[in-house]
Design a protein around this motif. Structure first.
Motif, short mmCIF file in Angstrom:
data_model
loop_
_atom_site.label_atom_id
_atom_site.label_comp_id
_atom_site.label_asym_id
_atom_site.label_seq_id
_atom_site.Cartn_x
_atom_site.Cartn_y
_atom_site.Cartn_z
N PRO A 46 -71.15 20.64 -62.63
CA PRO A 46 -71.35 19.94 -63.82
C PRO A 46 -71.39 18.60 -63.84
O PRO A 46 -71.26 17.91 -64.85
CB PRO A 46 -69.77 20.29 -64.22
N TYR A 47 -71.71 17.90 -62.73
CA TYR A 47 -71.70 16.57 -62.69
C TYR A 47 -72.59 16.18 -61.39
O TYR A 47 -72.80 16.68 -60.68
CB TYR A 47 -70.30 15.91 -62.52
N SER A 48 -73.03 14.74 -61.78
CA SER A 48 -73.88 14.15 -60.64
C SER A 48 -73.01 13.27 -59.58
O SER A 48 -71.98 12.84 -60.00
CB SER A 48 -74.96 13.30 -61.56
N ILE A 49 -73.67 12.70 -58.65
CA ILE A 49 -73.26 11.76 -57.72
C ILE A 49 -72.61 10.43 -58.64
O ILE A 49 -71.50 10.46 -58.56
CB ILE A 49 -74.03 11.37 -56.54
N TRP A 50 -73.59 10.00 -59.57
CA TRP A 50 -73.29 9.11 -60.36
C TRP A 50 -71.92 9.29 -61.26
O TRP A 50 -70.92 8.36 -61.11
CB TRP A 50 -74.19 8.65 -61.21
N GLN A 51 -71.90 10.29 -61.64
CA GLN A 51 -70.65 10.62 -62.40
C GLN A 51 -69.29 10.60 -61.51
O GLN A 51 -68.21 10.34 -61.79
CB GLN A 51 -70.79 11.91 -63.24
N LEU A 52 -69.54 11.20 -60.26
CA LEU A 52 -68.38 11.17 -59.25
C LEU A 52 -68.06 10.11 -58.84
O LEU A 52 -66.65 9.50 -58.77
CB LEU A 52 -68.86 12.06 -58.10
N VAL A 53 -68.74 8.97 -58.58
CA VAL A 53 -68.62 7.79 -58.33
C VAL A 53 -67.77 6.95 -59.23
O VAL A 53 -67.10 6.50 -58.90
CB VAL A 53 -70.10 6.92 -57.69
N GLU A 54 -68.18 6.88 -60.62
CA GLU A 54 -67.67 6.56 -61.64
C GLU A 54 -66.23 7.02 -61.93
O GLU A 54 -65.35 6.37 -62.09
CB GLU A 54 -68.42 6.60 -62.95
#
Length: 160
Positions: A46-54
């Motif tokens: 459901p998400y990207s690394i960027w979304q996890l970092v944010e």
């Protein structure tokens, strides 16, 4: 609690948050990631690394803000904790997010090291939280999502 016990406890909590001890650190998980992979979402995730970092940045800031002030304003779950998908993220935004994670981490370490703070005294606001509990929450939350970053990197063939 004696100052020696507090110092030892703070040292252990700091190391747990910084290094993870039994798992990879956040810094290692995001190191040397190709810019084009920051927003890739493999498979049906459901998400990207960027979304996890944010998400880590937003949530950690929220925990630090909550721990440091009775003027805390609660964020709306889940809308204000998770960023929307973007197709690419530039170096400036990526680095700013990583820097904010470090700054908020240091703000929290400053709270932990404040000799006037009792690690186990319940905040006058909230519903029973303590500085110790919030430290464990940061360590637990960040390690959970750091592991997800590693899994995504493995799926993208971009891990050691």
């Amino acid at each position: 609690m004696s100052q020696d016990i507090k110092k030892a406890t703070v040292s252990e909590l700091t190391e747990l948050i910084q290094k993870g001890n039994a798992h990879v650190s956040f810094e290692d998980a995001v190191a040397d990631l190709a810019p084009n992979l920051r927003t890739e979402i493999p498979g049906d995730l459901p998400y990207s690394i960027w979304q996890l970092v944010e998400h880590i940045r937003i949530t950690q800031k929220d925990i630090v803000d909550f721990s440091s002030s009775d003027n805390y304003k609660e964020l709306k779950w889940p809308d204000e904790y998770w960023p929307e998908f973007v197709s690419e993220i530039d170096d400036d935004s990526w680095n700013a997010s990583l820097d904010e994670i470090q700054k908020d981490r240091q703000r929290f370490f400053d709270l932990l090291n404040d000799e006037s703070k009792d690690l186990f005294k319940k905040f006058e606001w909230g519903d029973g939280q303590t500085l110790f509990r919030e430290a464990v929450l940061i360590a637990d939350h960040n390690s959970y999502h750091t592991a997800e970053i590693v899994v995504i990197r493995r799926l993208l063939k971009a891990w050691k």
